[in-house]
Design an enzyme around this catalytic site. Structure first.
Site, mmCIF file in Angstrom:
data_model
loop_
_atom_site.group_PDB
_atom_site.id
_atom_site.type_symbol
_atom_site.label_atom_id
_atom_site.label_comp_id
_atom_site.label_asym_id
_atom_site.label_seq_id
_atom_site.Cartn_x
_atom_site.Cartn_y
_atom_site.Cartn_z
ATOM 1 N N GLU A 168 46.748 22.476 39.759
ATOM 2 C CA GLU A 168 45.982 23.031 38.641
ATOM 3 C C GLU A 168 46.920 23.390 37.496
ATOM 4 O OE1 GLU A 168 42.771 26.681 37.948
ATOM 5 O OE2 GLU A 168 44.272 26.843 39.536
ATOM 6 N N LYS A 209 36.171 23.011 35.433
ATOM 7 C CA LYS A 209 36.114 24.027 36.491
ATOM 8 C C LYS A 209 34.887 24.915 36.301
ATOM 9 C CE LYS A 209 39.102 27.597 38.571
ATOM 10 N NZ LYS A 209 40.409 28.285 38.406
ATOM 11 N N CYS A 244 40.733 24.846 42.329
ATOM 12 C CA CYS A 244 41.161 26.150 42.844
ATOM 13 C C CYS A 244 40.002 27.040 43.320
ATOM 14 C CB CYS A 244 41.997 26.851 41.772
ATOM 15 S SG CYS A 244 43.095 28.145 42.429
#
Length: 254
Positions: free
Chosen positions: A40, A106, A140
């Protein structure tokens, strides 16, 4: 059919994209894999103030990913800080050797750490097809949310890039395996190592199969972890133990 994947577990120089790209390119080039997965925000580190480092769509970091994919004949994926229409996104790119690019913004921003203050969440899932495999892209903190990542027979593997701090390393290791078991899929999770101004990162990148078994796992240092996905083995297991047929119906309101 098998597909080789490389997890590039690396350190990141804080907010130094040019230096990070220069250091990562030889690793991408040397990886003996069909897909190379980077952590990330691999070019900048997990910055909570993206204004100084974010690039527009197709900016220098995205262009480097495209060039690497084309030049080294392998798909390359990882997340980048992007600004578009006045909003900042933690955007994961998946670039094929043809130069074709897919992306995922995300969805679950790490509010406890302040990520939600300056970034905008994405509003849709992204599944990418490549060499006979279908990949769900996650970044994540997304890994903590099983409803968002629930397989509806629409993907074969999860690719998750992360900057997951060392104090929560066992949570990371557990969730990689939980997502693999409940979705009867492969999971490839790459995490960074080293330090930034607010956290220490322990790595623990791993490739997990559809039974939750560890196929390959990294320690704490910089390394390239490689393993293979086997679509025949996956299909045979899903047919032999078809738990997915008993999954509850649901819909996600965004």
């Amino acid at each position: 059919m098998t597909l080789r994947i490389a997890l590039c577990q690396c350190g990141v120089e804080w907010e130094q994209p040019a230096r990070n790209l220069a250091r990562l390119e030889p690793q991408v080039a040397a990886a003996e894999a069909d897909v190379v997965l980077l952590p990330e925000l691999f070019a900048t580190g997990f910055t909570l103030d993206p204004a100084g480092v974010a690039e527009g769509p197709g900016g220098p970091v995205a262009e480097a990913l495209r060039r690497w994919a084309v030049q080294y004949d392998k798909a390359v994926a990882g997340s980048v800080a992007v600004v578009e229409d006045g909003c900042f996104y933690n955007r994961m790119y998946f670039v094929k050797p043809s130069g074709e690019c897919a992306w995922y913004d995300k969805r679950h921003l790490f509010a406890p750490g302040g990520e939600a203050r300056n970034y905008t969440p994405g509003n849709c899932r992204t599944v990418v097809e490549y060499k006979g495999f279908r990949f769900l892209l996650l970044v994540c903190y997304d890994l903590r949310f099983p409803v968002w990542s629930r397989c509806r027979c629409d993907y074969d593997a999860i690719l998750c890039c992360a900057s997951w701090p060392a104090p929560r390393r066992e949570v990371w290791r557990t969730l990689l395996r939980a997502r693999a078991i409940e979705n009867q899929c492969y999971v490839a999770g790459v995490n960074r190592v080293g330090d930034d101004p607010s956290a220490h990162y322990a790595g623990d990148s791993a490739l997990v199969d559809f039974k939750g078994r560890t196929l390959a796992e990294a320690g704490a240092g910089e390394q390239i972890l490689t393993g293979a996905l086997d679509d025949g083995a996956l299909e045979a297991f899903r047919e032999k133990f078809p738990a997915w047929r008993d999954a509850d119906d649901f819909w996600i309101q965004i």
